[in-house]
Design a protein around this motif. Structure first.
Motif, PDB file in Angstrom:
ATOM      1  N   PHE A 307     -36.153 -21.501   0.812  1.00  0.00           N
ATOM      2  CA  PHE A 307     -34.811 -21.577   1.381  1.00  0.00           C
ATOM      3  C   PHE A 307     -33.838 -20.630   0.692  1.00  0.00           C
ATOM      4  N   THR A 308     -33.984 -20.448  -0.609  1.00  0.00           N
ATOM      5  CA  THR A 308     -33.039 -19.643  -1.365  1.00  0.00           C
ATOM      6  C   THR A 308     -33.687 -19.156  -2.655  1.00  0.00           C
ATOM      7  N   GLN A 309     -33.113 -18.098  -3.229  1.00  0.00           N
ATOM      8  CA  GLN A 309     -33.535 -17.610  -4.536  1.00  0.00           C
ATOM      9  C   GLN A 309     -32.691 -18.228  -5.654  1.00  0.00           C
ATOM     10  N   ASP A 310     -31.898 -19.238  -5.331  1.00  0.00           N
ATOM     11  CA  ASP A 310     -30.991 -19.863  -6.301  1.00  0.00           C
ATOM     12  C   ASP A 310     -31.309 -21.354  -6.432  1.00  0.00           C
ATOM     13  N   PRO A 311     -32.417 -21.723  -7.074  1.00  0.00           N
ATOM     14  CA  PRO A 311     -32.795 -23.132  -7.179  1.00  0.00           C
ATOM     15  C   PRO A 311     -31.921 -23.937  -8.130  1.00  0.00           C
ATOM     16  N   LEU A 312     -31.077 -23.268  -8.915  1.00  0.00           N
ATOM     17  CA  LEU A 312     -30.210 -23.988  -9.838  1.00  0.00           C
ATOM     18  C   LEU A 312     -29.100 -24.733  -9.103  1.00  0.00           C
ATOM     19  N   ASN A 313     -28.711 -24.230  -7.937  1.00  0.00           N
ATOM     20  CA  ASN A 313     -27.577 -24.809  -7.209  1.00  0.00           C
ATOM     21  C   ASN A 313     -27.941 -25.357  -5.842  1.00  0.00           C
ATOM     22  N   ASN A 314     -29.210 -25.283  -5.486  1.00  0.00           N
ATOM     23  CA  ASN A 314     -29.639 -25.721  -4.151  1.00  0.00           C
ATOM     24  C   ASN A 314     -30.944 -26.499  -4.243  1.00  0.00           C
ATOM     25  N   LEU A 315     -31.178 -27.319  -3.252  1.00  0.00           N
ATOM     26  CA  LEU A 315     -32.420 -28.080  -3.186  1.00  0.00           C
ATOM     27  C   LEU A 315     -32.846 -28.201  -1.731  1.00  0.00           C
TER      28      LEU A 315
END
Length: 328
Positions: A307-315
């Motif tokens: 879904f995204t390359q930003d797993p720190l802020n998304n799930l």
């Protein structure tokens, strides 16, 4: 030291696209100490290797950061009055239809090689990427003790140009594929017809017919529900889960958390359309809906990297629910 500009350059030069959002380069830059680390992660990413028709790298690059366990709850309205639901769907359908008319393949996988001026040479590569989703689906079904032969009637929500539909039709008995965009459906029907597939039906989604009438054995959707406002997601899933046959399974991908996300019907309808939308639906709402429809969770996996390359802020989650079979 890696800078946000370095991350933006990696997206443009290696993946051929812009980052998902403006905050992502700054967030990702903190994950790397050297440019060589940044380069290695992007070159070994599933997205790049699919673009270049390269085999996956084993083991995949590991990024330790994930959404914190103390992430705050999100304020998300998931129900709407029928007139408001219709207005929301009309907004999404108008944008998606325009994409289907202008760049149907690129609108699904936003890399330059799938733009209209290049798709003729890259069509085979585009459709080959759908096999990964079939592999994922087969894995989910195997973990809950099922195979495609056990679920002959399939409804796929969000077919786009038929990228995944092609592989579903080759593995399941009967597939009905759905989309809000008539141009996307037309592209899918033409290509899949050229492949000699005769077990396909096409359903144009409207507020009156979110899901094709009648029961089915498997509901499947990836990278589609997230582009709809939460009340539309809720309505689609409710219709799908209600129409599952006894023993039927729903497998779908859906973001559960996006940093600082909130949603109210009044605020959404009070603003102009924003083009491609990204939404999420908290897990508590998904599980409550499944319980309401008499479905039980069978397999739940995190798949944020799809879904995204930003797993720190998304799930993002991949859910599998099953409606109990009728015991005679």
């Amino acid at each position: 030291m890696v800078t946000p500009d370095d991350v933006r350059a990696a997206y443009r030069l290696i993946l051929g696209r812009e980052p998902e959002n403006e905050a992502l380069p700054e967030s990702l830059a903190k994950d790397f100490e050297e440019l060589s680390q940044l380069r290695r992660v992007f070159l070994n990413s599933d997205e790049f290797r699919r673009m270049e028709d390269l085999p996956p790298v084993l083991p995949p690059p590991v990024i330790a950061q994930t959404l914190p366990l103390d992430a705050p709850p999100l304020a998300v309205e998931v129900l709407a009055a029928r007139p408001d639901l219709e207005r929301m769907m009309a907004r999404v359908a108008a944008f998606r239809t325009r994409l289907g008319e202008e760049a149907p393949h690129w609108s699904i996988l936003t890399v330059d090689r799938f733009r209209p001026e290049r798709i003729e040479a890259e069509r085979g590569t585009f459709y080959a990427t759908g096999k990964d989703d079939l592999t994922t689906l087969r894995g989910v079904l195997a973990r809950i003790g099922l195979a495609p032969a056990d679920l002959p009637r399939v409804v796929e929500y969000g077919c786009g140009a038929g990228r995944v539909t092609l592989h579903l039709a080759r593995s399941f008995g009967e597939v009905t594929t759905c989309d809000l965009s008539r141009p996307h459906l037309d592209v899918a029907e033409q290509y899949l017809g050229e492949q000699g597939l005769t077990n396909l039906r096409y359903h144009h989604v409207t507020p009156e017919a979110l899901i094709p009438r009648g029961s089915f054995d498997l509901f499947f959707s990836v990278l589609t529900l997230q582009h709809n406002p939460p009340p539309v997601i809720h309505a689609i899933l409710e219709a799908a889960l209600e129409q599952l046959s006894p023993g039927g399974v729903a497998v779908f991908q859906l973001p559960a958390h996006m940093k600082d996300y909130r949603f109210t019907v009044a605020e959404y309808l009070g603003q102009p359309g924003a083009g491609l939308e990204m939404h999420c639906m908290p897990q508590r709402e998904v599980f409550a809906l499944a319980e309401h429809c008499g479905c039980k969770p069978m397999d739940v996996r995190e798949n944020t990297r799809s879904f995204t390359q930003d797993p720190l802020n998304n799930l993002s989650m991949l859910y599998a629910f099953r409606k109990p079979a009728i015991r005679g």
